[in-house]
Design a protein around this motif. Sequence first.
Motif, mmCIF file in Angstrom:
data_model
loop_
_atom_site.group_PDB
_atom_site.id
_atom_site.type_symbol
_atom_site.label_atom_id
_atom_site.label_comp_id
_atom_site.label_asym_id
_atom_site.label_seq_id
_atom_site.Cartn_x
_atom_site.Cartn_y
_atom_site.Cartn_z
ATOM 1 N N TYR A 25 43.273 70.875 62.907
ATOM 2 C CA TYR A 25 43.844 71.732 61.856
ATOM 3 C C TYR A 25 43.312 71.329 60.486
ATOM 4 C CZ TYR A 25 47.564 73.687 64.878
ATOM 5 O OH TYR A 25 48.265 74.354 65.841
ATOM 6 N N ILE A 28 39.778 72.498 59.841
ATOM 7 C CA ILE A 28 39.706 73.919 59.444
ATOM 8 C C ILE A 28 40.046 74.074 57.972
ATOM 9 C CG2 ILE A 28 40.753 76.192 59.730
ATOM 10 C CD1 ILE A 28 41.067 75.741 62.560
ATOM 11 N N VAL A 34 35.490 73.424 64.130
ATOM 12 C CA VAL A 34 36.151 72.438 64.980
ATOM 13 C C VAL A 34 36.302 72.985 66.404
ATOM 14 C CG1 VAL A 34 37.509 71.483 63.081
ATOM 15 C CG2 VAL A 34 38.517 73.231 64.514
ATOM 16 N N VAL A 35 36.325 72.080 67.354
ATOM 17 C CA VAL A 35 36.713 72.423 68.722
ATOM 18 C C VAL A 35 37.681 71.354 69.205
ATOM 19 C CG1 VAL A 35 35.985 72.682 71.117
ATOM 20 C CG2 VAL A 35 34.511 73.519 69.316
ATOM 21 N N TRP A 36 38.795 71.788 69.765
ATOM 22 C CA TRP A 36 39.746 70.873 70.401
ATOM 23 C C TRP A 36 39.747 71.224 71.877
ATOM 24 C CZ3 TRP A 36 44.213 71.960 73.214
ATOM 25 C CH2 TRP A 36 45.102 70.898 73.436
ATOM 26 N N LEU A 37 39.369 70.275 72.696
ATOM 27 C CA LEU A 37 39.310 70.547 74.142
ATOM 28 C C LEU A 37 40.203 69.562 74.889
ATOM 29 C CD1 LEU A 37 37.854 72.194 76.445
ATOM 30 C CD2 LEU A 37 36.301 70.258 76.610
ATOM 31 N N PRO A 38 41.247 70.056 75.548
ATOM 32 C CA PRO A 38 42.123 69.151 76.276
ATOM 33 C C PRO A 38 41.566 68.865 77.665
ATOM 34 C CG PRO A 38 42.939 71.384 76.529
ATOM 35 C CD PRO A 38 41.674 71.461 75.693
ATOM 36 N N ILE B 4 42.544 80.613 61.750
ATOM 37 C CA ILE B 4 43.603 79.766 62.295
ATOM 38 C C ILE B 4 43.116 79.121 63.592
ATOM 39 C CG2 ILE B 4 45.636 80.857 61.259
ATOM 40 C CD1 ILE B 4 45.834 82.608 63.720
ATOM 41 N N LEU B 5 43.715 77.975 63.896
ATOM 42 C CA LEU B 5 43.324 77.262 65.112
ATOM 43 C C LEU B 5 44.151 77.799 66.272
ATOM 44 C CD1 LEU B 5 41.545 74.817 66.074
ATOM 45 C CD2 LEU B 5 43.596 73.423 65.849
ATOM 46 N N LYS B 7 44.409 78.356 70.741
ATOM 47 C CA LYS B 7 43.940 78.150 72.094
ATOM 48 C C LYS B 7 43.380 79.468 72.618
ATOM 49 C CE LYS B 7 45.553 75.281 75.769
ATOM 50 N NZ LYS B 7 46.596 74.709 76.573
ATOM 51 N N MET B 171 37.426 76.523 80.282
ATOM 52 C CA MET B 171 37.346 75.966 78.924
ATOM 53 C C MET B 171 37.649 77.023 77.870
ATOM 54 S SD MET B 171 34.214 73.273 79.033
ATOM 55 C CE MET B 171 33.284 74.221 80.204
ATOM 56 N N GLN B 174 41.347 77.166 77.684
ATOM 57 C CA GLN B 174 42.087 75.960 77.298
ATOM 58 C C GLN B 174 41.723 75.393 75.940
ATOM 59 O OE1 GLN B 174 44.700 74.580 78.895
ATOM 60 N NE2 GLN B 174 44.600 76.314 80.293
ATOM 61 N N MET B 175 40.484 75.609 75.479
ATOM 62 C CA MET B 175 40.135 74.919 74.233
ATOM 63 C C MET B 175 40.667 75.663 73.009
ATOM 64 S SD MET B 175 36.041 75.334 73.889
ATOM 65 C CE MET B 175 35.247 76.915 73.774
ATOM 66 N N MET B 176 40.759 74.931 71.911
ATOM 67 C CA MET B 176 41.193 75.519 70.644
ATOM 68 C C MET B 176 40.016 75.561 69.699
ATOM 69 S SD MET B 176 44.814 73.589 69.983
ATOM 70 C CE MET B 176 45.792 74.734 69.028
ATOM 71 N N GLU B 177 39.883 76.694 69.002
ATOM 72 C CA GLU B 177 38.852 76.835 67.974
ATOM 73 C C GLU B 177 39.429 77.698 66.851
ATOM 74 O OE1 GLU B 177 34.368 76.627 69.461
ATOM 75 O OE2 GLU B 177 35.361 78.385 70.251
ATOM 76 N N PRO B 178 38.796 77.638 65.680
ATOM 77 C CA PRO B 178 39.267 78.516 64.603
ATOM 78 C C PRO B 178 38.940 79.973 64.945
ATOM 79 C CG PRO B 178 37.730 76.837 63.783
ATOM 80 C CD PRO B 178 37.686 76.785 65.263
#
Lengths: 190, 374
Positions: A25, A28, A34-38, B4-5, B7, B171, B174-178
Amino acid sequence: MDQYEVLWAGFGGQGVMVAGQLLAYTGIKEGKNVVWLPSYGPEMRGGTAYCTVVISEQRIGSPIISNPRAAVVFNRPSFDKFSPRIKAGGLLLVNSSLIDVTTDRDDVTEILVPANRMALDAGSPKATNIAMLSAFVGATEVVKYENLLATLEEKLGKKKELLEINRAVMLAGYELGQKAMKGAGKKVKA
Amino acid sequence: MAKILMKGNEAIAEAAIRAGATNYFCYPITPQTEVAEYLARRMPEVGGVFLQAESEVAVGNMLFGAASTGRRVFTSSSSPGISLMQEAMSYIAGAQLPCVILNIMRGGPGLGGILPAQSDYFQATKGGGHGDYRILCLAPSSIQEAVDLTMGAFATAEKYRNPVMIVGDGMIGQMMEPVEFPDDFDAGDPSKNEEWAATGAKGRKARIIKSLFLDPLKLEENSIVLHEKYEKMKVDEVRYERYKINSKNELMIVSYGTMARICQTAIDELEAEGISVGLFRPISLFPYPEKELRKEVDAKNIKTVLVIEMSCGQMVEDVERVVQGVKPVKFFGRTGGIVPSPEEAKEQIKNLIKKPTRAKKAAAKSTSKRKRKD
């Protein structure tokens, strides 16, 4: 900064995923990609959880990172699994409250963060992840401290009491990270 | 609107809402259940219908029924659930109805696993159900692209009165991106559907929406109408992206979805080592970017084409069909939920472009196990 990859790992419930998300966050907020990968898969309660966060000025390619520049490990299984994977010259943050060993690698900087202790001292064990997160940001300056604080207030600001505890832990963690990097390259014990 | 971020699953769900979807039917399955969770909350807010069915077979037929009334209908599932909907897909295509389906693919066959895969390519592009029909199939490689494609998918489905499927691997879900949701997006006007939809025959002749044509001439006629739509898609709906394709490329990769992004990283890292590789990324899997890919492959400098997928080799058959043997087409893939790393992709590329010295031959041998045997 071209691209920074950091892996967050621990037990389910330690706030590992949230720590990664707060960093994303904040990225951004600073106009970065950014990439958040769980990690997702069949897991039991109390099982392992990890996520990777990539922050970059450029378009991000692979969301899968085999060898991150940093790893933040919250428990011993995560330490064992991920500390060998850090890129040479990278950074390892260890929750020294729960992990009583240090790395044998001499090509990474290791910072010991007594995160559970710091959180308990401030008033809540829930702030453990904030101690690790702020120590990481203090050590790397991947994002600015004030932006991280703003994210914390936005995302975790509902419970005023807990926010105060988080704020205190965040400052302590950040300062620990900053101080530790002054001795970078050596084993840093805090 | 600011970025915004989000999923992937939630962003796609929000995109469907913003595109005017009013009817969502589902049955939960990993790794896409967040779509259902999100829409359970969001659909009532826009006065739409959220319904968790008793099975994916029921979901497919609910789509069929709701689509015939001209509403914007949407479902999401993952591989085994999508298989259960295939009968309905065939009926919906046969009856010429629009709908949008999201498949967040997991490893198969059978119940398989829950980790990312691209092994439903054949099903998505060659028709998982029976009969002469196709489904327009789009494969995003980022969350923003997934949002953009989903928002456009409803109007495209209505334009052709045919199902549109968005395929992503786990992926993407599941992944988060803006992401940014465009404020001024033109999602088309679903009220046009009233020209053909079953809306109650008061004051007009009843309309019959069906896929049953017992007179072979009528059935052939229907199939020709469908066929002509698919030919039109091949002209108007082809989408692809070229990445670092230039006259210095020694090799060209063809890859789609998240896998293509992993290849991008491999390409960037090889560039730093002085090795030039280009990437052709199909976004529409049907219609396949045939002419566009062939043009790139025909470039003199391209010696080899390497297809990389999270499967045992499915899209590679389309690439072979397009390349028609004018250049060697090689394949590398991992499956079962294993995602090839940029390092693995780099190794494959290096093995293919270096003049084979003795050491390289030995290295190639050691990796040949995972290569497809033709």
